[in-house]
Design a protein around this motif. Structure first.
Motif, PDB file in Angstrom:
ATOM      1  N   ALA A 164       5.291  13.350   4.203  1.00  0.00           N
ATOM      2  CA  ALA A 164       6.753  13.384   4.263  1.00  0.00           C
ATOM      3  C   ALA A 164       7.317  11.980   4.136  1.00  0.00           C
ATOM      4  CB  ALA A 164       7.190  14.002   5.590  1.00  0.00           C
ATOM      5  N   ALA A 165       6.640  11.053   4.773  1.00  0.00           N
ATOM      6  CA  ALA A 165       7.121   9.671   4.740  1.00  0.00           C
ATOM      7  C   ALA A 165       7.036   9.107   3.331  1.00  0.00           C
ATOM      8  CB  ALA A 165       6.299   8.809   5.691  1.00  0.00           C
ATOM      9  N   THR A 166       5.920   9.373   2.665  1.00  0.00           N
ATOM     10  CA  THR A 166       5.796   8.835   1.307  1.00  0.00           C
ATOM     11  C   THR A 166       6.815   9.484   0.381  1.00  0.00           C
ATOM     12  OG1 THR A 166       3.868  10.265   1.244  1.00  0.00           O
ATOM     13  CG2 THR A 166       3.472   7.894   1.064  1.00  0.00           C
TER      14      THR A 166
ATOM     15  N   ASP B 127       0.865  -1.166   0.000  1.00  0.00           N
ATOM     16  CA  ASP B 127       0.000   0.000   0.000  1.00  0.00           C
ATOM     17  C   ASP B 127       0.908   1.223   0.000  1.00  0.00           C
ATOM     18  OD1 ASP B 127      -1.863   1.914   0.333  1.00  0.00           O
ATOM     19  OD2 ASP B 127      -2.816   1.029   2.109  1.00  0.00           O
ATOM     20  N   GLU B 128       1.195   1.725  -1.176  1.00  0.00           N
ATOM     21  CA  GLU B 128       2.177   2.803  -1.256  1.00  0.00           C
ATOM     22  C   GLU B 128       1.694   4.054  -0.545  1.00  0.00           C
ATOM     23  OE1 GLU B 128       3.878   3.279  -5.189  1.00  0.00           O
ATOM     24  OE2 GLU B 128       5.101   1.563  -4.600  1.00  0.00           O
ATOM     25  N   ALA B 129       0.391   4.302  -0.596  1.00  0.00           N
ATOM     26  CA  ALA B 129      -0.129   5.527   0.009  1.00  0.00           C
ATOM     27  C   ALA B 129       0.067   5.512   1.518  1.00  0.00           C
ATOM     28  CB  ALA B 129      -1.609   5.681  -0.331  1.00  0.00           C
ATOM     29  N   ASN B 130       0.075   4.322   2.104  1.00  0.00           N
ATOM     30  CA  ASN B 130       0.238   4.230   3.553  1.00  0.00           C
ATOM     31  C   ASN B 130       1.600   3.676   3.951  1.00  0.00           C
ATOM     32  OD1 ASN B 130      -2.262   5.291   4.450  1.00  0.00           O
ATOM     33  ND2 ASN B 130      -3.219   3.440   3.625  1.00  0.00           N
TER      34      ASN B 130
ATOM     35  N   TYR C 166       7.125   0.928  10.645  1.00  0.00           N
ATOM     36  CA  TYR C 166       5.864   0.807  11.366  1.00  0.00           C
ATOM     37  C   TYR C 166       5.327   2.187  11.743  1.00  0.00           C
ATOM     38  CZ  TYR C 166       2.639  -0.925  14.957  1.00  0.00           C
ATOM     39  OH  TYR C 166       1.535  -1.217  15.716  1.00  0.00           O
ATOM     40  N   TYR C 167       6.257   3.059  12.149  1.00  0.00           N
ATOM     41  CA  TYR C 167       5.851   4.387  12.592  1.00  0.00           C
ATOM     42  C   TYR C 167       5.417   5.255  11.411  1.00  0.00           C
ATOM     43  CZ  TYR C 167       8.049   2.969  16.940  1.00  0.00           C
ATOM     44  OH  TYR C 167       8.395   2.295  18.067  1.00  0.00           O
ATOM     45  N   ALA C 168       5.982   4.974  10.259  1.00  0.00           N
ATOM     46  CA  ALA C 168       5.561   5.734   9.081  1.00  0.00           C
ATOM     47  C   ALA C 168       4.133   5.343   8.706  1.00  0.00           C
ATOM     48  CB  ALA C 168       6.508   5.481   7.921  1.00  0.00           C
ATOM     49  N   ALA C 169       3.828   4.038   8.912  1.00  0.00           N
ATOM     50  CA  ALA C 169       2.494   3.559   8.565  1.00  0.00           C
ATOM     51  C   ALA C 169       1.479   3.947   9.645  1.00  0.00           C
ATOM     52  CB  ALA C 169       2.527   2.046   8.388  1.00  0.00           C
ATOM     53  N   PHE C 170       1.943   3.932  10.880  1.00  0.00           N
ATOM     54  CA  PHE C 170       1.050   4.301  11.986  1.00  0.00           C
ATOM     55  C   PHE C 170       1.701   5.403  12.794  1.00  0.00           C
ATOM     56  CE2 PHE C 170       0.307  -0.143  10.990  1.00  0.00           C
ATOM     57  CZ  PHE C 170      -1.058  -0.147  10.752  1.00  0.00           C
ATOM     58  N   PRO C 171       1.616   6.621  12.332  1.00  0.00           N
ATOM     59  CA  PRO C 171       2.336   7.716  13.012  1.00  0.00           C
ATOM     60  C   PRO C 171       1.906   7.862  14.463  1.00  0.00           C
ATOM     61  CG  PRO C 171       1.440   8.430  10.900  1.00  0.00           C
ATOM     62  CD  PRO C 171       0.883   7.073  11.161  1.00  0.00           C
ATOM     63  N   ASP C 172       0.672   7.478  14.780  1.00  0.00           N
ATOM     64  CA  ASP C 172       0.232   7.651  16.166  1.00  0.00           C
ATOM     65  C   ASP C 172       0.926   6.696  17.114  1.00  0.00           C
ATOM     66  OD1 ASP C 172      -1.130   5.825  14.548  1.00  0.00           O
ATOM     67  OD2 ASP C 172      -2.680   5.551  16.085  1.00  0.00           O
TER      68      ASP C 172
ATOM     69  N   ILE D  78       2.871 -10.424  -7.519  1.00  0.00           N
ATOM     70  CA  ILE D  78       3.187  -9.243  -8.320  1.00  0.00           C
ATOM     71  C   ILE D  78       2.287  -8.074  -7.956  1.00  0.00           C
ATOM     72  CG2 ILE D  78       3.156  -8.311 -10.656  1.00  0.00           C
ATOM     73  CD1 ILE D  78       3.950 -11.209 -11.519  1.00  0.00           C
ATOM     74  N   PHE D  79       2.949  -6.947  -7.736  1.00  0.00           N
ATOM     75  CA  PHE D  79       2.245  -5.705  -7.485  1.00  0.00           C
ATOM     76  C   PHE D  79       2.678  -4.731  -8.566  1.00  0.00           C
ATOM     77  CE2 PHE D  79       2.078  -1.426  -5.812  1.00  0.00           C
ATOM     78  CZ  PHE D  79       0.828  -1.365  -5.212  1.00  0.00           C
ATOM     79  N   ILE D  80       1.716  -4.193  -9.296  1.00  0.00           N
ATOM     80  CA  ILE D  80       2.074  -3.285 -10.377  1.00  0.00           C
ATOM     81  C   ILE D  80       1.900  -1.844  -9.908  1.00  0.00           C
ATOM     82  CG2 ILE D  80       1.446  -2.506 -12.686  1.00  0.00           C
ATOM     83  CD1 ILE D  80       2.784  -5.116 -12.789  1.00  0.00           C
ATOM     84  N   ALA D  81       3.005  -1.113  -9.915  1.00  0.00           N
ATOM     85  CA  ALA D  81       2.969   0.243  -9.377  1.00  0.00           C
ATOM     86  C   ALA D  81       2.164   1.172 -10.278  1.00  0.00           C
ATOM     87  CB  ALA D  81       4.391   0.770  -9.207  1.00  0.00           C
TER      88      ALA D  81
END
Lengths: 359, 607
Positions: A352-354, A196-199, A322-328, B274-277
Motif C-alpha cells: 500500500a505504501a509503495t 530503494d523504491e521497493a522499501n 520511516y514507518y512506511a520503510a519500517f512498518p514494525d 544519480i539514481f535511474i528508475a
C-alpha cells in the motif's frame, strides 16, 4: 484518398502560381522591363504600408483574443510574482513604444521613399549628433530596466524568512517527490545510493539519522500555507528538471548533485483561485520546464495552497516515511498481536505504501 | 545530389585566368568534372555546395517542424500516412512522444548548425569574401574544400542517426547531461547520441577550417587600395563571425569531449548523485557538475546566435544601401557596433542559466552585460532606418527580405530585453516566449538575411535571375506567415506554457491554447509550402532563368560586379582591379553610384 486529393490540389496551385509568374516575366519583356519594374515597385511600396496597417491591427486583435487566456489578468498568486508582473508592464511599455515607432518608421519610409523619377537619393553618410543621441537614449532606458530588474532579482534570490515553511522538492523521471521536515523542523540526511523504491525509500534517507524519523514524504501533491513564506529546497534524482510555477511567476532548476532554493509567499488558497478564475477545475500546477526525457510533458505536480488550520489537519494525517520503510516501528502497528498477525499486517502495509508513492 | 543540381549552372564559363597576376592563360589548368563540381577548390563552387547542402537540410529540418506541429496542433487526430512514412514512430497515425522529441531535437540542431551556420555563413563567406575584397580565391583553397567535406561528413552522420533503431538523439539541441549522457534515461541518448556527438565534432572541424581561412583571407588578400575601412559591411560582418566561431567552437568541442568521456569511459565530469528508475540502479558517479556542461555549451551557444545573425546583418546593410541608392548611414558606427556585439557575445552566456541555481550576484553581472547588447543593436536598427530615409528605394526581392529582416530583428530583439532581465526570465524561461523570441530574431530574421543574399547575389552565382513574381509571393507570404506563427506564441509564454511538451491537454494552466496551437500549425504548413515555391524558383532559374546581360545588374559599387558575368576560377580576367574609395558612394555629387574601382575625382566632395 483525401491525402492524394490534397497533394493534387497543392500541386495544381503551385502550377498556377508558376504559370502566372512565368507569364508576368514575358509580359514585362513585352512591356519593357524598366516600365514593368516600376509598376512592381509601386505595388510593393503599397504592400509595405498595407502590411504596416494590417500588422498593427493584427497586433491589437491578437491581444484582444489572447490576453484573457494568459495568466496575467488574474494577477500573480505570490507576493514575489507581483514584482514580476509590474516589471513586465514597465518593460512592455518601454519596448512597446520602441516597437511601434520603429516599425511605423520602417514601413512608412519604405513606402514614402520608394523609387520615383523625380527624386534623387540624399547623400547622407553619417551624422555624429544623431548617432550619439540614439546611443545614449537606449543606454539610459536600459539602465532603468536593469536597476528595476536587479532590485527584484535580489529580492527573489534573497534568503527566505526564518519562519518559512520548508519543503524539499525532488524531481525524478517523471514526477515530483516532496519531503517535510516533521516536528523537529530539520531534514534527515540522505544519500542517493540508499534509494530503494521497493522499501519506500524514494529519496535515499539514511535511517541511522534520527532526524529522518519524523520526515514526511509525499508525491504528486504538495501542501503549502496561504500567506506563509515557503522555501523550496530543490534537487533531482536523475536528470536536470525544473520546478515551474507559472501562477507564482517563478521557477528554478532541479539539478542532480547540486541543491537549489526558491522561496515565495502564496497569496490565495486553491479554493480562492477557483473562485477568482471562475474555473472550478483550477489547480496550481508544477510544470517541469527543463527537457528531461520522453515523459517530460507529463511531469506534473500539484500545489495545494490551504489555510494554516487546513494544513495542520492535513499534516496530522501524514505518517513519517520511516514507518512506511519500517512498518514494525509504526506505533499504529504496535498493538499486542500474535506474531503471525503482525507479519501479515506489515506485508499488507508495504504494497500500500509503495502504491501511494508510485503516484 | 548537391552537385548534380548545380551541374550546368555555369554552362558558359569565360576563359580562365591563371592565379598569376596579369598573365592571361587560356585554360591554364584543365578542369575535369570531378575537380570542377565535386572536389572543387574554387570558392564560388564551394559556396554553392554549402548553399545547396544547407537547402537540403532546411527542407529536412523544416519538414520535421511540420510533423511535430501536426502533433501540437492536432493532438487527437490520427494521420495514417504518418505511419506509412515513420513506421513504429507513428503507430496508428499519431507521432509517439519519443519521435516527437527526436524531431524537435533534430530540427533544432540541424537548423542552428547546418542551415543557419554552414548554410548561411558557409555560403556567403565563401562566395563574397574573395569577390568583395578582391582576391582570386581563399587563402587556402584546399582547406576551404576540406571544410565543406567535413560538413558533408557531419551531415551524413547526422542523417544516419535518424535511422538507428533506438532513434536519433532526443534530449533537445542543447544536449544537457545527465539526460544526454545516460542511455538508460532516454533511448535517444544511446546510439543516436553517439552519432550526434560524432557529427557535431566533424562539424566543429569544418567550422574551424573555414573560419581560419576567412580571417586570413580578409586580413591578407585584400586588393591594392582595399583598406579595412573600405571593406563592404558584409565582409566586416563575416570577419567578426569567423572570429567568434574560431574562439568559441573549440570550447564547445571540449564540452563534447568531456561528455564523450562521461558516456563511454566512466568519468564523472557532469554526473553526480544519480539514481535511474528504469534500471533501479544508483550510478557510481559522484562529484561531477551538470552545470559545468551548460557553461561550456553556452560559451559557444551564445556567440553562435551572433554567428548566425552577423552575416545576415552584413548582407542586409549592403542590400539596403544598394537598393535605397544611398550610402549606409554611419558606416563606422556599423563596424563599431558589430565589434561591440562580437565582444559582448562572449560575456553573456550565463543569461541562459539564470534559473540553474547560478550565484545571484553573478547573474546580475550577466543581466547588465546582456542588456548592454541592446545598445549596439539599437544603433544598427536606427542606422538602417536612416539609410532608407530620403532614399530612392527599389523593391527587388532581395530588398524586400532585407526590410523584412529589419522588422523581424526589431520585434525579436525587443523581447530579448525581457528575457535578458533575470527577474523576468525567472517567469519566462523555457516557455513559448523564448521560442517566439529566438525564432523571430535568430531563426526567421537570419533566414530572411539568407533569402535576401540569395536573391541579391543569384545573378552573380548563376548568371541568371530568379523569377521576380515568385520572389514577391515568397516574401509576402513568408513575412505574414512568420508573424502569424510566432507572434501569438508570446502569449502562450506569458501563461508560462513550457516548451518541448508533447501534449498540453492534461494541463489545466495551458490547455486553453488548443485552438491557437491548431491555428499556428495550419499556418506552419502553408508557410512550408511557400518555401517549396522558393526552392522551385531557385532550381528552375539555374537552368531557365532570365539571363543576366549586364555586368552590374543592381548598379552596385562593390568589386564582385566587376568580374565577368560567369567568372572562372580566379574571378578576374587579367589584373585584379585596384580600389580607390569606400563601398558606399551611392548618390554622391548627383551620380547614381560610383564603383569602388573609380579613382577619386579632383572636384569630388568629401564626406
Amino acid at each position: 484518398m483525401s491525402m492524394f486529393f490534397t497533394i493534387a490540389v497543392i500541386v495544381l496551385v503551385f502550377l498556377i502560381i508558376f504559370q502566372i509568374a512565368k507569364a508576368s516575366e514575358y509580359v514585362s519583356v513585352l512591356k519593357g522591363e524598366e516600365k514593368s519594374r516600376k509598376q512592381q515597385n509601386k505595388v510593393n511600396g503599397f504592400l509595405m504600408v498595407g502590411f504596416l496597417v494590417l500588422g498593427l491591427i493584427g497586433v491589437y486583435v491578437c491581444n484582444k483574443m489572447l490576453y484573457g487566456k494568459t495568466l496575467l489578468p488574474h494577477g500573480s498568486a505570490s507576493v514575489q510574482g507581483e514584482k514580476v508582473d509590474s516589471m513586465l508592464w514597465v518593460t512592455l511599455i518601454v519596448t512597446g513604444v520602441v516597437f511601434i515607432i520603429t516599425q511605423i518608421i520602417l514601413f512608412w519610409f519604405a513606402y514614402k521613399y520608394q523609387e520615383n523619377d523625380k527624386r534623387k537619393a540624399f547623400y547622407f553618410p553619417h551624422n555624429n549628433t544623431m548617432e550619439v543621441v540614439w546611443t545614449v537614449i537606449p543606454a539610459i532606458a536600459l539602465t532603468v530596466l536593469v536597476v528595476i530588474g536587479l532590485r527584484n532579482w535580489f529580492a527573489f534570490t534573497s534568503d527566505a524568512p526564518k519562519n518559512a515553511l520548508q519543503v524539499e522538492v525532488t524531481g525524478k523521471q517523471f514526477g515530483w517527490i516532496f519531503r517535510y521536515a516533521g516536528k523537529d523542523k530539520e531534514f534527515g540526511k540522505k544519500y542517493f545510493r540508499n534509494i530503494d523504491e521497493a522499501n519506500s525509500n524514494l529519496l535515499g534517507q539514511i535511517w541511522d539519522d534520527s532526524k529522518n524519523f519524523d520526515d514526511v514524504v509525499v508525491t504528486q501533491t504538495m501542501y503549502i500555507v496561504k500567506d506563509k513564506p515557503v522555501k523550496l529546497i530543490i534537487g533531482s534524482r536523475d536528470v536536470v528538471h525544473d520546478v515551474g510555477l507559472p501562477h507564482f511567476r517563478l521557477k528554478m532548476d532541479a539539478v542532480p548533485g547540486t541543491p537549489t532554493t526558491l522561496w515565495f509567499t502564496p497569496k490565495y488558497t486553491t479554493k480562492e483561485m477557483k473562485e477568482k478564475t471562475g474555473n472550478p477545475n483550477f489547480q496550481y500546477e508544477i510544470s517541469c520546464d527543463q527537457m528531461c526525457g520522453n515523459g517530460h510533458y507529463s511531469m506534473k505536480g500539484i500545489i495545494e495552497v490551504v489555510t494554516q488550520a487546513e494544513f495542520d489537519l492535513w499534516m496530522a494525517k501524514q505518517k513519517p516515511n520511516y514507518y512506511a520503510a519500517f512498518p514494525d516501528k509504526d506505533p499504529a502497528n504496535q498493538q499486542p498481536a500474535t506474531p503471525a498477525a503482525k507479519d501479515s499486517a506489515s506485508t499488507a502495509k508495504a504494497p500500500a505504501a509503495t502504491e501511494k508513492v508510485k503516484m | 545530389m548537391s552537385n548534380d543540381a548545380v551541374l550546368h549552372g555555369d554552362a558558359v564559363v569565360l576563359p580562365h585566368s591563371g592565379v598569376h597576376h596579369g598573365e592571361h592563360h587560356e585554360h591554364h589548368h584543365h578542369e575535369t568534372f570531378i575537380t570542377k563540381y565535386v572536389f572543387s577548390q574554387d570558392h564560388k563552387m564551394i559556396a554553392k555546395q554549402f548553399l545547396i547542402t544547407g537547402m537540403v537540410w532546411a527542407v529536412i529540418g523544416g519538414l520535421m517542424s511540420v510533423l511535430f506541429r501536426l502533433q501540437l496542433g492536432y493532438p487527437d487526430a490520427t494521420f495514417p500516412w504518418l505511419e506509412d512514412i515513420l513506421g513504429k514512430w507513428a503507430k496508428g497515425g499519431r507521432i509517439s512522444a519519443e519521435a516527437y522529441y527526436a524531431l524537435v531535437t533534430t530540427h533544432g540542431t540541424v537548423l542552428v548548425f547546418f542551415v543557419l551556420t554552414a548554410g548561411l555563413s558557409g555560403t556567403f563567406a565563401n562566395f563574397l569574401i574573395p569577390l568583395q575584397v578582391g582576391a582570386r580565391d581563399m587563402a587556402s583553397p584546399m582547406m576551404n574544400m576540406l571544410s565543406y567535406w567535413f560538413f558533408l561528413a557531419a551531415s551524413v552522420v547526422m542523417l544516419s542517426s535518424i535511422f538507428v533503431e533506438t532513434g536519433p538523439f532526443s534530449g533537445g539541441w542543447t544536449a544537457y547531461p545527465p539526460l544526454s549522457a545516460l542511455g538508460d534515461a532516454s533511448p535517444g541518448s544511446k546510439t543516436g547520441m553517439d552519432l550526434w556527438l560524432t557529427s557535431m565534432a566533424l562539424f566543429v572541424v569544418s567550422q574551424l577550417l573555414a573560419g581560419i581561412n576567412y580571417i586570413s583571407t580578409v586580413l591578407n588578400l585584400r586588393t591594392k587600395g582595399m583598406s579595412m575601412t573600405r571593406l563592404p559591411l558584409t565582409i566586416w560582418a563575416l570577419f567578426f563571425t569567423a572570429v567568434l566561431g574560431l574562439l568559441s567552437f573549440p570550447v564547445l568541442f571540449s564540452g563534447f569531449i568531456l561528455l564523450i568521456f562521461d558516456r563511454n569511459f566512466g568519468t564523472s565530469f557532469y554526473l553526480s548523485d544519480i539514481f535511474i528508475a528504469s534500471t533501479n540502479k544508483a550510478l557510481p558517479n559522484e562529484g561531477g557538475s551538470a552545470i559545468l556542461y551548460q557553461h561550456l555549451f553556452w560559451f559557444l551557444g551564445h556567440p553562435e546566435v551572433y554567428i548566425i545573425l552577423l552575416p545576415a546583418m552584413g548582407m542586409v546593410s549592403e542590400i539596403l544601401s544598394t537598393n535605397a541608392r544611398k550610402p549606409i548611414f554611419g558606416y563606422m558606427a556599423m563596424i563599431g557596433s558589430l565589434f561591440a556585439i562580437a565582444i559582448l557575445a562572449f560575456l553573456v552566456w550565463a543569461h541562459h542559466m539564470f534559473v540553474t541555481g547560478l550565484n545571484p550576484f553573478l547573474g546580475s553581472i550577466f543581466v547588465l552585460l546582456t542588456l548592454l547588447i541592446a545598445v549596439p543593436s539599437a544603433i544598427k536598427v536606427f542606422n538602417w532606418l536612416t539609410t532608407l530615409w530620403r532614399g530612392n528605394i527599389r523593391f527587388t526581392p532581395g530588398m524586400l527580405f532585407a526590410i523584412g529582416f529589419v522588422s523581424l530583428f526589431i520585434s525579436g530583439g525587443l523581447t530579448g530585453i525581457w528575457l535578458g532581465n533575470s527577474a523576468l526570465d525567472i517567469h519566462l524561461h523555457d516557455t513559448y516566449f523564448v521560442i517566439a523570441h529566438f525564432h523571430i530574431v535568430m531563426g526567421v530574421a537570419s533566414m530572411f538575411g539568407m533569402f535576401a543574399g540569395i536573391y541579391h547575389w543569384y545573378p552573380k552565382m548563376y548568371g541568371r535571375y530568379m523569377n521576380n513574381t515568385l520572389g514577391y509571393i515568397h516574401f509576402w507570404l513568408t513575412m505574414i506567415g512568420a508573424y502569424l506563427i510566432f507572434w501569438p506564441m508570446h502569449y502562450e509564454g506569458l501563461a508560462g506554457m513550457p516548451r518541448r511538451y508533447y501534449d498540453y491537454s492534461v494541463w489545466e494552466s495551458f490547455k486553453q491554447f488548443a485552438e491557437l496551437n491548431k491555428f499556428i500549425s495550419t499556418v506552419v504548413i502553408i508557410v512550408f509550402a511557400v518555401q517549396l515555391l522558393f526552392l522551385f524558383n531557385f532550381f528552375y532559374s539555374i537552368f531557365k532563368g532570365r539571363k543576366v546581360t549586364t555586368l552590374n545588374p543592381w548598379g552596385s559599387t562593390t568589386l564582385e560586379w566587376t568580374t565577368p558575368i560567369h567568372p572562372g576560377h580566379g574571378n578576374w580576367v587579367g589584373e585584379i582591379p585596384e580600389v580607390h574609395r569606400w563601398a558606399y558612394d551611392y548618390g554622391k555629387d548627383g551620380q547614381e553610384f560610383i564603383p569602388q574601382t573609380q579613382p577619386v575625382g579632383e572636384h569630388e566632395s568629401h564626406h
